[in-house]
Design a protein around this motif. Structure first.
Motif, PDB file in Angstrom:
ATOM      1  N   ASP A 243       7.077 -55.951  29.248  1.00  0.00           N
ATOM      2  CA  ASP A 243       8.126 -56.867  29.291  1.00  0.00           C
ATOM      3  C   ASP A 243       7.631 -58.404  29.742  1.00  0.00           C
ATOM      4  O   ASP A 243       7.204 -58.409  30.839  1.00  0.00           O
TER       5      ASP A 243
ATOM      6  N   SER B   2      15.789 -66.211  26.399  1.00  0.00           N
ATOM      7  CA  SER B   2      16.803 -66.248  27.404  1.00  0.00           C
ATOM      8  C   SER B   2      16.115 -67.246  28.703  1.00  0.00           C
ATOM      9  O   SER B   2      16.869 -68.312  28.972  1.00  0.00           O
TER      10      SER B   2
ATOM     11  N   SER C   9      11.721 -62.836  25.128  1.00  0.00           N
ATOM     12  CA  SER C   9      12.888 -63.277  25.105  1.00  0.00           C
ATOM     13  C   SER C   9      12.955 -64.867  25.146  1.00  0.00           C
ATOM     14  O   SER C   9      12.224 -65.391  25.594  1.00  0.00           O
TER      15      SER C   9
HETATM   16  C1  LIG Z   1      12.354 -58.436  33.631  1.00  0.00           C
HETATM   17  C2  LIG Z   1      13.668 -58.873  32.536  1.00  0.00           C
HETATM   18  N1  LIG Z   1      13.500 -57.975  31.413  1.00  0.00           N
HETATM   19  C3  LIG Z   1      14.579 -58.228  30.514  1.00  0.00           C
HETATM   20  C4  LIG Z   1      15.729 -59.082  30.845  1.00  0.00           C
HETATM   21  C5  LIG Z   1      16.496 -59.359  29.981  1.00  0.00           C
HETATM   22  O1  LIG Z   1      16.970 -60.766  29.369  1.00  0.00           O
HETATM   23  P1  LIG Z   1      17.672 -60.724  27.927  1.00  0.00           P
HETATM   24  O2  LIG Z   1      18.332 -59.499  27.556  1.00  0.00           O
HETATM   25  O3  LIG Z   1      18.534 -61.979  28.126  1.00  0.00           O
HETATM   26  O4  LIG Z   1      16.464 -61.065  27.056  1.00  0.00           O
HETATM   27  C6  LIG Z   1      15.716 -59.804  32.226  1.00  0.00           C
HETATM   28  C7  LIG Z   1      16.584 -60.658  32.468  1.00  0.00           C
HETATM   29  O5  LIG Z   1      16.934 -60.826  33.696  1.00  0.00           O
HETATM   30  C8  LIG Z   1      14.705 -59.581  32.975  1.00  0.00           C
HETATM   31  O6  LIG Z   1      14.534 -60.022  34.294  1.00  0.00           O
END
Ligand SMILES: Cc1ncc(COP(=O)(O)O)c(C=O)c1O
Length: 377
Positions: free
Chosen positions: A196, A226, A224
């Motif tokens: 990740d 995000s 991501s």
């Molecule tokens: C380590 C990690 N992985 C995944 C995510 C998920 O992010 P998203 O679903 O917005 O792509 C987050 C969100 O805080 C995260 O901190």
């Protein structure tokens, strides 16, 4: 036995939010890693002008999105060449993280174990629970905040493992791991390594890293938009790597009806095609990390800057507070600052609090002023 869900981690902060909110000027919420800064205007424009509303979007991602993601991986990590067919979309990465064990179990029903970082984003363990699997935490090496102490993994757990989760830079600790060693371990044990890498753009200690720099065999990198592009509300992520694993996930997910909406895919293409907005965001986080670390140090809570990510992982000064919840309450009372007690990320996190530097400087300055008024001896 009936499955019982635990409380949602952030729902446990309601009491602290009330305390922080009592301040004139209100609460400064640094508890959740949700971006507050604006996305790229071209990404927002793409949402309204893609002309993709009437038809079903491709579950794997449009050719343009897969191409843009492959090009970004190649450019960002200096990879030789990533084929768009080895990339597929997800509806933000949380749903992928939560569903990977369930999907991989269809592929290897005899395995039932998820290995994940002991102090981590809670969804790795939750994904195991939702699939009826065992969640087995792997600690960081002694003295390290990031990575996995691979030598501590019990061979019996490795033999049952569906996946090894890695998260570098780490949420919540900000530590970096050894992605090459993790890929090698996974190959040696026949365990897929899912890396990740959603904070990769916010790597401070050296260049951004991907597990794909160590080959794609048996590994999948998860990304991501995000965090990179402040598009958490739009829900665009993608995964890339081992062609067989990516294709299996893609096919199952298509049957399950998982699709990133077309306008969101178009926004993803625009965001992935631009790096300047990420540079600007990096500068914002760096400034805030340094400022807040200074504020907390002056308040008697020294903290090192992270190797990556936008969180400060602050040790609880044990001579002042018995645990992270009491420290979080003091920060709410004295500074109107809402933070996350570290045990939300695993029992081993109980001695720290996590501060997400997502708020703008004027809000953080308010915390600085409030905490400076409080004297601790
Ligand atoms: C380590 C990690 N992985 C995944 C995510 C998920 O992010 P998203 O679903 O917005 O792509 C987050 C969100 O805080 C995260 O901190």
């Amino acid at each position: 036995m009936t499955f019982r869900l635990p409380p949602y981690p952030y729902d446990r902060l309601a009491g602290l939010a009330k305390v922080a909110g009592a301040h004139e000027g209100g609460m400064v919420d640094c508890s959740i890693g949700t971006p507050y800064d604006p996305p790229l205007p071209a990404a927002v424009q793409a949402l309204a002008s893609s002309n993709t509303e009437r038809g079903y979007p491709a579950s794997a991602g449009s050719p343009q999105l897969r191409q843009a993601a492959a090009a970004w991986l190649t450019r960002r990590f200096g990879l030789a060449d990533v084929a768009p067919s080895a990339v597929a979309a997800c509806v933000g990465t949380k749903e992928l993280v939560a569903s990977v064990p369930h999907v991989l179990r269809l592929r290897e029903p005899a395995r039932d174990t998820v290995l994940y970082p002991a102090v981590s984003y809670p969804t790795y363990a939750m994904g195991a629970e939702l699939a009826g699997c065992r969640a087995v935490p792997v600690p960081a090496a002694p003295g390290r905040l990031g990575g996995l102490d691979l030598g501590t993994i019990d061979p019996a757990d490795a033999a049952r493992a569906l996946v090894l989760w890695s998260n570098s830079p780490s949420n919540p600790t900000g530590g970096l791991g050894d992605l090459g060693a993790e890929a090698t371990w996974g190959r040696a044990h026949g365990v897929p390594v899912f890396s990740d890498e959603c904070y990769a753009e916010f790597t401070w200690d050296g260049p951004p890293r991907s597990v794909l720099q160590h080959g794609s065999d048996g590994v999948v990198a998860v990304h991501s938009l995000s965090k990179r592009s402040n598009l958490a509300g739009v829900r665009v992520g993608f995964y890339a790597g081992d062609p067989e694993l990516v294709e299996f996930l893609r096919a199952v997910r298509q049957h399950a009806g998982l699709m990133v909406p077309g306008p969101a895919q178009a926004a993803g293409v625009a965001a992935l095609s631009d790096d300047a907005h990420v540079e600007a965001q990096r500068a914002r986080y760096r400034e805030r990390l340094a400022y807040l670390a200074g504020v907390l140090g002056a308040y008697g809570c020294p903290v090192a800057l992270p190797e990556g990510g936008f969180y400060l992982w602050v040790p609880v000064p044990s001579d002042r507070w018995p645990d992270a919840w009491v420290m979080a309450e003091a920060l709410a009372t004295d500074g109107g600052l809402l933070v996350s007690p570290g045990d939300l990320y695993g029992d081993d996190g109980a001695g720290d609090v996590r501060v997400a530097v997502v708020q703008p400087m004027d809000r953080l300055a308010l915390v600085g002023e409030r905490l400076a008024r409080v004297r601790h001896g």
